[in-house]
Scaffold this motif. Sequence first.
Motif, PDB file in Angstrom:
ATOM      1  N   GLU A 255      -7.864  46.270  48.702  1.00  0.00           N
ATOM      2  CA  GLU A 255      -7.156  45.284  47.893  1.00  0.00           C
ATOM      3  C   GLU A 255      -5.857  45.879  47.365  1.00  0.00           C
ATOM      4  N   PRO A 256      -4.913  45.031  46.937  1.00  0.00           N
ATOM      5  CA  PRO A 256      -3.687  45.569  46.337  1.00  0.00           C
ATOM      6  C   PRO A 256      -4.009  46.549  45.214  1.00  0.00           C
TER       7      PRO A 256
ATOM      8  N   HIS B  15      -1.869  48.115  51.106  1.00  0.00           N
ATOM      9  CA  HIS B  15      -3.124  47.364  51.026  1.00  0.00           C
ATOM     10  C   HIS B  15      -3.323  46.522  52.294  1.00  0.00           C
TER      11      HIS B  15
END
Length: 275
Positions: free
Chosen positions: A121-122, A146
């Motif tokens: 994920e970011p 990401h």
Amino acid sequence: MQQSDEPLAFPATSEIEGIRVTGFPNPQSLFERVVLESRKDRQTVVHYLNIHVANTAFQDPSLKAALESSDLVYCDGAGIVMGAKMLGQPLPTRLTAADWFIDMLAHFAAKKRTVYLLGGEPGVPETALEKIAAQVPNHTVIGQHHGYILNAPETEQRVLNEINALKPDILIVGFGSPLQERWIEEHRAKLNVSTLFAIGAVMDFVSRRVSRCPAWMGDAGFEWLYRMFTEPKRLFARYTIGNPWFLSRIAFQVVRTELETMFANLSKHQLPSKH
């Protein structure tokens, strides 16, 4: 005879439902094999096989084709070890990336192989890189991003451009299966990278966004049980239905092979008919 605790870059292989699986006896053997592949003039793709991937490939021809066309598939899961044993093609052990990912990056650094991390994920790759730097100060990770790029064409192209500009020896892709295998198959020809290595959700574990099971559970082959109880909504059906389904297919294959062999032997020993 080579001892099981020594690196072995080219061990024996087994076949699981048409997919050739390499049985590395230890993580160091896998590390060394990836290093060797990264020094070749041609591009190499590395995947793994566990029960979830095998079950998905059984239903998804594109995933199975990606696995079959890859250069290396290693065993990641106690269920695959069990299945190979049932088939009479034993594999020495499972190799789960979260157990040795940091050690692998240290090995790549020692061999002067540069790495790009793509997945999570970011914010996860950045956090993971902080953990990596704390344990491997001389790491050779030269870039990260990401994995939420699949539905963002402009971001995806920017990442592809960055990877090609940096020219890492090894691109580690952690989208989870089957997204990572499909992405690699689609983009490998566009990437100026020697080795593409699909590695699953390992950066979630490295960044500690997701907790690992106790070592004794993993060593006993019960990491799936720990993960199922920590993420029941997502993983309960995968394991309670998926594991027996896979093993039942392997059992059916074993019985079918034994019956085919038995009938073949009977036909050889039949007396010729009289006319």
